[in-house]
Design an enzyme around this catalytic site. Structure first.
Site, PDB file in Angstrom:
ATOM      1  N   LYS A 184       2.089 -28.343  24.080  1.00 47.64           N
ATOM      2  CA  LYS A 184       0.951 -27.993  24.955  1.00 47.64           C
ATOM      3  C   LYS A 184       0.755 -26.482  25.004  1.00 47.64           C
ATOM      4  O   LYS A 184      -0.363 -25.980  24.873  1.00 47.64           O
ATOM      5  CB  LYS A 184       1.220 -28.497  26.375  1.00 47.64           C
ATOM      6  CG  LYS A 184       0.297 -27.913  27.449  1.00 47.64           C
ATOM      7  CD  LYS A 184       0.590 -28.436  28.835  1.00 47.64           C
ATOM      8  CE  LYS A 184       1.643 -27.695  29.569  1.00 47.64           C
ATOM      9  NZ  LYS A 184       1.208 -26.447  30.206  1.00 47.64           N
ATOM     10  N   ASN A 185       1.860 -25.745  25.136  1.00 39.22           N
ATOM     11  CA  ASN A 185       1.743 -24.301  25.340  1.00 39.22           C
ATOM     12  C   ASN A 185       1.502 -23.510  24.063  1.00 39.22           C
ATOM     13  O   ASN A 185       1.327 -22.296  24.104  1.00 39.22           O
ATOM     14  CB  ASN A 185       2.966 -23.774  26.097  1.00 39.22           C
ATOM     15  CG  ASN A 185       2.965 -24.284  27.534  1.00 39.22           C
ATOM     16  OD1 ASN A 185       1.968 -24.861  27.981  1.00 39.22           O
ATOM     17  ND2 ASN A 185       4.063 -24.105  28.239  1.00 39.22           N
ATOM     18  N   CYS A 229       0.040 -20.513  42.157  1.00 39.16           N
ATOM     19  CA  CYS A 229       0.205 -21.967  42.102  1.00 39.16           C
ATOM     20  C   CYS A 229       1.568 -22.285  42.717  1.00 39.16           C
ATOM     21  O   CYS A 229       2.294 -21.425  43.193  1.00 39.16           O
ATOM     22  CB  CYS A 229       0.094 -22.480  40.675  1.00 39.16           C
ATOM     23  SG  CYS A 229       1.410 -21.877  39.642  1.00 39.16           S
ATOM     24  N   ARG A 254       0.936 -15.846  40.432  1.00 39.14           N
ATOM     25  CA  ARG A 254       0.729 -15.749  38.977  1.00 39.14           C
ATOM     26  C   ARG A 254      -0.125 -14.507  38.693  1.00 39.14           C
ATOM     27  O   ARG A 254      -1.309 -14.592  38.424  1.00 39.14           O
ATOM     28  CB  ARG A 254       0.044 -17.013  38.458  1.00 39.14           C
ATOM     29  CG  ARG A 254       0.762 -18.316  38.780  1.00 39.14           C
ATOM     30  CD  ARG A 254       2.124 -18.462  38.143  1.00 39.14           C
ATOM     31  NE  ARG A 254       2.107 -18.607  36.712  1.00 39.14           N
ATOM     32  CZ  ARG A 254       1.956 -19.773  36.071  1.00 39.14           C
ATOM     33  NH1 ARG A 254       1.774 -20.859  36.769  1.00 39.14           N
ATOM     34  NH2 ARG A 254       1.960 -19.836  34.754  1.00 39.14           N
ATOM     35  N   ASP A 297      10.718 -23.930  32.103  1.00 41.79           N
ATOM     36  CA  ASP A 297       9.993 -25.202  32.125  1.00 41.79           C
ATOM     37  C   ASP A 297      10.917 -26.408  32.013  1.00 41.79           C
ATOM     38  O   ASP A 297      10.454 -27.542  32.132  1.00 41.79           O
ATOM     39  CB  ASP A 297       8.950 -25.247  31.008  1.00 41.79           C
ATOM     40  CG  ASP A 297       7.840 -24.249  31.255  1.00 41.79           C
ATOM     41  OD1 ASP A 297       7.083 -23.959  30.316  1.00 41.79           O
ATOM     42  OD2 ASP A 297       7.755 -23.735  32.382  1.00 41.79           O
ATOM     43  N   ARG A 308      -1.050 -33.666  32.909  1.00 40.10           N
ATOM     44  CA  ARG A 308      -1.485 -32.371  32.369  1.00 40.10           C
ATOM     45  C   ARG A 308      -0.659 -32.013  31.148  1.00 40.10           C
ATOM     46  O   ARG A 308      -1.131 -31.336  30.258  1.00 40.10           O
ATOM     47  CB  ARG A 308      -1.306 -31.288  33.439  1.00 40.10           C
ATOM     48  CG  ARG A 308      -2.215 -31.454  34.639  1.00 40.10           C
ATOM     49  CD  ARG A 308      -2.175 -30.232  35.505  1.00 40.10           C
ATOM     50  NE  ARG A 308      -2.295 -29.043  34.663  1.00 40.10           N
ATOM     51  CZ  ARG A 308      -2.090 -27.808  35.115  1.00 40.10           C
ATOM     52  NH1 ARG A 308      -1.747 -27.611  36.349  1.00 40.10           N
ATOM     53  NH2 ARG A 308      -2.227 -26.775  34.323  1.00 40.10           N
TER      54      ARG A 308
HETATM   55  C1  EPZ Z   1       3.529 -19.554  30.217  1.00 39.15           C
HETATM   56  O1  EPZ Z   1       2.873 -19.186  31.412  1.00 39.15           O
HETATM   57  C2  EPZ Z   1       3.574 -21.087  30.208  1.00 39.15           C
HETATM   58  N1  EPZ Z   1       2.222 -21.628  30.253  1.00 39.15           N
HETATM   59  C3  EPZ Z   1       4.362 -21.597  31.419  1.00 39.15           C
HETATM   60  O2  EPZ Z   1       4.456 -23.024  31.300  1.00 39.15           O
HETATM   61  C4  EPZ Z   1       5.775 -21.008  31.357  1.00 39.15           C
HETATM   62  O3  EPZ Z   1       6.504 -21.425  32.501  1.00 39.15           O
HETATM   63  C5  EPZ Z   1       5.688 -19.475  31.314  1.00 39.15           C
HETATM   64  O4  EPZ Z   1       4.879 -19.059  30.197  1.00 39.15           O
HETATM   65  C6  EPZ Z   1       7.056 -18.837  31.167  1.00 39.15           C
HETATM   66  O5  EPZ Z   1       7.662 -19.301  29.998  1.00 39.15           O
HETATM   67  C7  EPZ Z   1       1.503 -21.659  29.104  1.00 39.15           C
HETATM   68  O6  EPZ Z   1       1.933 -21.201  28.060  1.00 39.15           O
HETATM   69  C8  EPZ Z   1       0.158 -22.313  29.185  1.00 39.15           C
HETATM   70  P1  EPZ Z   1       4.342 -15.575  32.004  1.00 39.15           P
HETATM   71  P2  EPZ Z   1       2.465 -17.621  31.644  1.00 39.15           P
HETATM   72  O7  EPZ Z   1       3.189 -14.651  32.028  1.00 39.15           O
HETATM   73  O8  EPZ Z   1       2.172 -16.965  30.379  1.00 39.15           O
HETATM   74  C9  EPZ Z   1       5.187 -12.601  35.522  1.00 39.15           C
HETATM   75  C10 EPZ Z   1       4.262 -25.260  31.990  1.00 39.15           C
HETATM   76  O9  EPZ Z   1       4.851 -25.929  32.845  1.00 39.15           O
HETATM   77  N2  EPZ Z   1       3.907 -11.968  35.156  1.00 39.15           N
HETATM   78  O10 EPZ Z   1       5.235 -15.581  30.809  1.00 39.15           O
HETATM   79  O11 EPZ Z   1       1.428 -17.610  32.707  1.00 39.15           O
HETATM   80  C11 EPZ Z   1       5.017 -14.004  36.090  1.00 39.15           C
HETATM   81  O12 EPZ Z   1       4.708 -13.955  37.470  1.00 39.15           O
HETATM   82  C12 EPZ Z   1       3.832 -23.841  32.311  1.00 39.15           C
HETATM   83  O13 EPZ Z   1       3.980 -25.665  30.834  1.00 39.15           O
HETATM   84  C13 EPZ Z   1       3.573 -10.735  35.716  1.00 39.15           C
HETATM   85  O14 EPZ Z   1       4.320 -10.195  36.528  1.00 39.15           O
HETATM   86  O15 EPZ Z   1       3.822 -17.056  32.251  1.00 39.15           O
HETATM   87  C14 EPZ Z   1       6.369 -14.609  35.807  1.00 39.15           C
HETATM   88  O16 EPZ Z   1       7.268 -14.191  36.807  1.00 39.15           O
HETATM   89  C15 EPZ Z   1       4.213 -23.426  33.729  1.00 39.15           C
HETATM   90  N3  EPZ Z   1       2.390 -10.154  35.370  1.00 39.15           N
HETATM   91  C16 EPZ Z   1       6.777 -13.984  34.464  1.00 39.15           C
HETATM   92  O17 EPZ Z   1       5.958 -12.808  34.333  1.00 39.15           O
HETATM   93  C17 EPZ Z   1       1.542 -10.727  34.457  1.00 39.15           C
HETATM   94  O18 EPZ Z   1       0.489 -10.129  34.155  1.00 39.15           O
HETATM   95  C18 EPZ Z   1       6.551 -14.858  33.259  1.00 39.15           C
HETATM   96  O19 EPZ Z   1       5.225 -15.338  33.334  1.00 39.15           O
HETATM   97  C19 EPZ Z   1       1.896 -11.967  33.901  1.00 39.15           C
HETATM   98  C20 EPZ Z   1       3.080 -12.571  34.258  1.00 39.15           C
END
Ligand code: EPZ
Length: 423
Positions: free
Chosen positions: A22-23, A116, A121, A308, A400
């Site tokens: 999915k990701n 969420c 996020r 995840d 989802r």
């Molecule tokens: C991706 O989300 C995945 N979603 C998430 O999977 C997954 O949990 C996550 O990566 C971490 O591996 C998809 O790929 C669609 P991040 P993403 O930006 O990219 C912080 C699932 O269940 N952050 O890597 O949104 C954030 O708050 C979903 O399939 C900032 O601080 O996650 C978090 O603490 C849930 N500033 C950390 O980084 C930003 O601008 C990692 O988040 C962006 C993120």
């Protein structure tokens, strides 16, 4: 709304095939609008999030078809560059359209993705990275309004944040950099296999990217990108979820057409609990045991233990012999599943971003409520192992991210059925 009714205690046996990730597929579909021509993507799982992304692409003006796991996207008629709130609120991953939109038309108007259930996020890293490429970005009335004055231009970008790397920020910046003037270096890029999969798709489109799979990506901008054909990698999170279904029911489950290399940290943790694992080039088999040991887990960006799989691992460790400490370093508030697991008889307490999981002998069926995608999967795993009947309401969260979830579990011998939720 539907619910699952699970008769626990059945030992799962047999094998399932991993679906496409999915990701991976979400950012790849987003990136397809950057091409001059049509792209064909194979191994696309029929998930609600995929359907949502296809709806957004159609809203933007792309021609889309989805048949037997293959999606064709022809973006030539795309004439919009905004993502309205009703789309973004249902799927945060729509933010992965931001970079491709800027790459295609130099403009993007995006509803801010809300927080969420797994925590805030933020998108500060997305904004910082795109600004370094020459994008003017402002936040107005809950919208991100982005525009490049002239062409995107390459630069050195440090993309690390308070929690380390960001998967979708890396995706957005990499897409925009692919057609920027000059060279972009992304330092502290996410190394998740899904980002490598996206990078490989971009290279097939004509992008010039070095360092794929490493935390330092070097992208030499090109004038334009062409449509490409690509097969999405298997879903490592779905794979881990089914392996845990086998282990928690003391059964023997294999997942075929997966990529064991993407699950190193998970397999390491599972072997620490004493579970027997056999892995080949494209399959993993777990032989459950009557008892397993506790172990400590820290979630980290790839190649660390994936956040995840944290909830699903917690369900498994709630029946371990001993105390396990689970530390959530990626989304420190991602513990919504703790309360519901405790309703099933687990003994878990929270201390900030740590969960202390005291192993119990048995779990007992109860009425619980699903909340987010992975927490819902954890409740299903616990229900499979619990004595008696477990009712899980609001299971729409599961659809989802898991394709034919209950069918695959039933094929392994689980007694699980979907029915209308009466309450
Ligand atoms: C991706 O989300 C995945 N979603 C998430 O999977 C997954 O949990 C996550 O990566 C971490 O591996 C998809 O790929 C669609 P991040 P993403 O930006 O990219 C912080 C699932 O269940 N952050 O890597 O949104 C954030 O708050 C979903 O399939 C900032 O601080 O996650 C978090 O603490 C849930 N500033 C950390 O980084 C930003 O601008 C990692 O988040 C962006 C993120």
């Amino acid at each position: 709304m539907d619910r699952f009714v699970i008769e626990g205690g059945k030992i799962l046996k047999g094998s399932v095939t991993a679906s496409g990730a999915k990701n991976s597929v979400l950012p790849i579909l987003a990136a397809s609008i950057m091409a001059k021509g049509a792209s064909v993507i194979h191994s696309v799982p029929d998930l609600q999030d995929v359907r949502t992304m296809l709806k957004i692409l159609q809203y933007l003006g792309a021609k889309v078809s989805f048949k037997n796991g293959t999606v064709e996207v022809d973006p030539q008629a795309v004439n919009k560059n905004d993502a309205p709130y009703e789309f973004v609120k249902t799927m945060r991953a729509s933010i992965s359209l931001l970079g491709p939109m800027l790459a295609r038309s130099g403009k993007a108007k995006f509803s801010l993705p809300g927080g969420c259930i797994i925590g805030p996020r933020p998108i500060d890293l997305h904004i910082k990275g795109l600004q370094k490429l020459g994008v003017d970005i402002k936040i107005e009335d809950g919208y991100v309004i982005a525009e490049t004055k002239g062409k995107l231009k390459g630069d050195y970008i440090f993309l690390g944040g308070a929690f380390g790397s960001s998967v979708l920020a890396t995706a957005n910046v990499m897409c925009a950099a692919a057609v920027a003037k000059g060279t972009t270096v992304i330092e502290f890029a996410a190394c998740e296999p899904e980002i490598s999969d996206l990078a490989n798709f971009l290279v097939k489109m004509g992008a010039r990217i070095e360092g794929i799979g490493s935390p330092c990506l070097v992208i030499k901008g090109v004038k334009s990108l062409r449509g490409a054909e690509h097969r999405v990698i298997p879903d490592r999170i779905e794979t881990g979820t089914f392996l845990l279904a086998g282990a928690i029911t003391r059964g023997c489950v294999a997942v075929e057409k997966c990529q064991p290399i993407h699950l190193g940290a998970f397999l390491e943790k599972m072997s620490e609990t004493g579970i027997e694992i056999c892995a080949g080039k494209d399959f993993i088999e777990i032989k459950g045991k009557n008892e397993w040991k506790s172990t400590d887990v820290v979630t980290l960006a790839y190649p660390g233990f994936p956040t995840d799989l944290q909830a699903q691992m917690m369900a498994f460790l709630s029946l371990a012999d001993g105390v396990s400490i689970i530390t959530e370093k990626v989304f420190p508030e991602r513990f919504i599943h703790v309360g519901e697991l405790n309703r099933l008889g687990a003994s878990i307490s929270l201390d900030g971003s740590k969960a202390i999981v005291k192993g119990v002998k048995n779990l007992f069926g109860a009425r619980v409520m699903a909340s987010d995608l992975r927490a819902s999967a954890a409740l299903v795993l616990a229900g499979l192992a619990a004595e008696g009947t477990t009712h899980i309401s609001r299971i729409y969260h599961l659809f989802r991210g898991y394709h034919k979830f209950e069918e695959k579990l039933m094929s392994l011998g689980a007694e699980i059925k979907r029915e209308k939720d009466t309450i």
